[in-house]
Design a protein around this motif. Structure first.
Motif, short mmCIF file in Angstrom:
data_model
loop_
_atom_site.label_atom_id
_atom_site.label_comp_id
_atom_site.label_asym_id
_atom_site.label_seq_id
_atom_site.Cartn_x
_atom_site.Cartn_y
_atom_site.Cartn_z
N ASN A 203 0.84 -1.19 0.00
CA ASN A 203 0.00 0.00 0.00
C ASN A 203 0.88 1.24 0.00
O ASN A 203 1.68 1.45 0.91
N TRP A 204 0.76 2.03 -1.03
CA TRP A 204 1.57 3.23 -1.24
C TRP A 204 3.07 2.89 -1.27
O TRP A 204 3.91 3.68 -0.91
N THR B 238 4.91 2.21 -4.03
CA THR B 238 5.60 2.86 -5.16
C THR B 238 4.96 4.17 -5.55
O THR B 238 5.55 4.94 -6.30
N ASN B 239 3.75 4.45 -5.08
CA ASN B 239 3.06 5.69 -5.40
C ASN B 239 2.10 6.06 -4.31
O ASN B 239 1.67 5.22 -3.52
N THR B 240 1.74 7.34 -4.27
CA THR B 240 0.67 7.80 -3.40
C THR B 240 -0.58 7.88 -4.28
O THR B 240 -0.74 7.08 -5.19
N ASN B 241 -1.43 8.85 -4.05
CA ASN B 241 -2.62 9.01 -4.88
C ASN B 241 -2.47 10.18 -5.85
O ASN B 241 -3.45 10.69 -6.38
N ILE B 242 -1.24 10.59 -6.07
CA ILE B 242 -0.98 11.76 -6.90
C ILE B 242 0.30 11.55 -7.67
O ILE B 242 1.23 10.90 -7.18
N LEU B 243 0.37 12.05 -8.89
CA LEU B 243 1.60 11.95 -9.68
C LEU B 243 2.27 13.31 -9.74
O LEU B 243 1.61 14.31 -10.01
N TYR B 244 3.53 13.34 -9.43
CA TYR B 244 4.32 14.55 -9.67
C TYR B 244 5.76 14.13 -9.89
O TYR B 244 6.20 13.08 -9.47
N PHE B 245 6.45 14.98 -10.59
CA PHE B 245 7.85 14.69 -10.92
C PHE B 245 8.76 15.58 -10.10
O PHE B 245 9.91 15.62 -10.24
#
Length: 197
Positions: A187-188, A190-197
């Protein structure tokens, strides 16, 4: 003391969530929308590429891309100048005109104490192959994180894209693949609930 400790931890979680939402402009908040990139590089014809945020946030194609990376022979670099133009265009388009990465080992804004002339990213690994590209870098801010971007290429065009956290120092192709495979189902992880670079 125990109540104070819980309050402090709660505040830190809130600050962390606020930092994630205000750090860089997020690529996309809605999970089901796609964004379009038009490659305006003079050497390449215009290309339309859509980011499927749902596929990224659910790791839908992650294993497929990792297998292709394993099979591809990558030329490795720690220099930003080695990033292919189509990928530079992608990063500028989604990260904004001020998107920048410092070379490996060069100074960058690793914390929220901003020195304006520095980037808030530092390149850790760049691998460029015929069919795949990996970029891993530190992203500074309220907390230092390690981001990774994976690209599947087809004749100098982006065919597929995935991005996420590495959550540990991974400085080689094999280390990056191992960390992503270990954390992809957490759970989370490799990612959260948002994409940003």
């Amino acid at each position: 003391m125990n109540q104070y400790y819980r309050l402090t931890i709660g505040c830190l979680f809130l600050l962390s969530a606020c930092q994630e939402s205000t750090q860089e402009a997020p690529v996309q908040r809605a999970k089901h929308n796609k964004l379009t990139l038009v490659n305006d590089s003079p050497k390449s014809p215009p290309q339309v590429f859509s980011i499927d945020t749902t596929a990224i946030l659910t790791n839908l194609h992650l294993e497929e891309i990792l297998k292709k990376i394993e099979q591809d022979s990558l030329i490795e670099s720690r220099k930003v100048s080695s990033i292919p133009p189509i990928i530079s265009s992608f990063l500028k388009h989604y990260g904004g005109p001020s998107f920048s990465i410092a070379d490996y080992g060069q100074p960058f804004n690793a914390t929220d104490n901003i020195i304006e002339e520095r980037s808030n990213r530092q390149l850790l690994y760049l691998g460029v192959g015929k069919k795949t590209i990996i970029i891993a870098y530190y992203l500074g801010g309220f907390g230092l994180s390690e981001r990774v971007l994976l690209f599947e290429m087809d004749n100098n065009s982006i065919k597929d894209f995935w991005t996420g956290y590495l959550r540990s120092d991974a400085l080689t192709k094999n280390q990056i693949i191992q960390v992503l495979r270990t954390n992809r189902n957490r759970n989370w992880g490799t990612n959260t609930n948002i994409l940003y670079f």
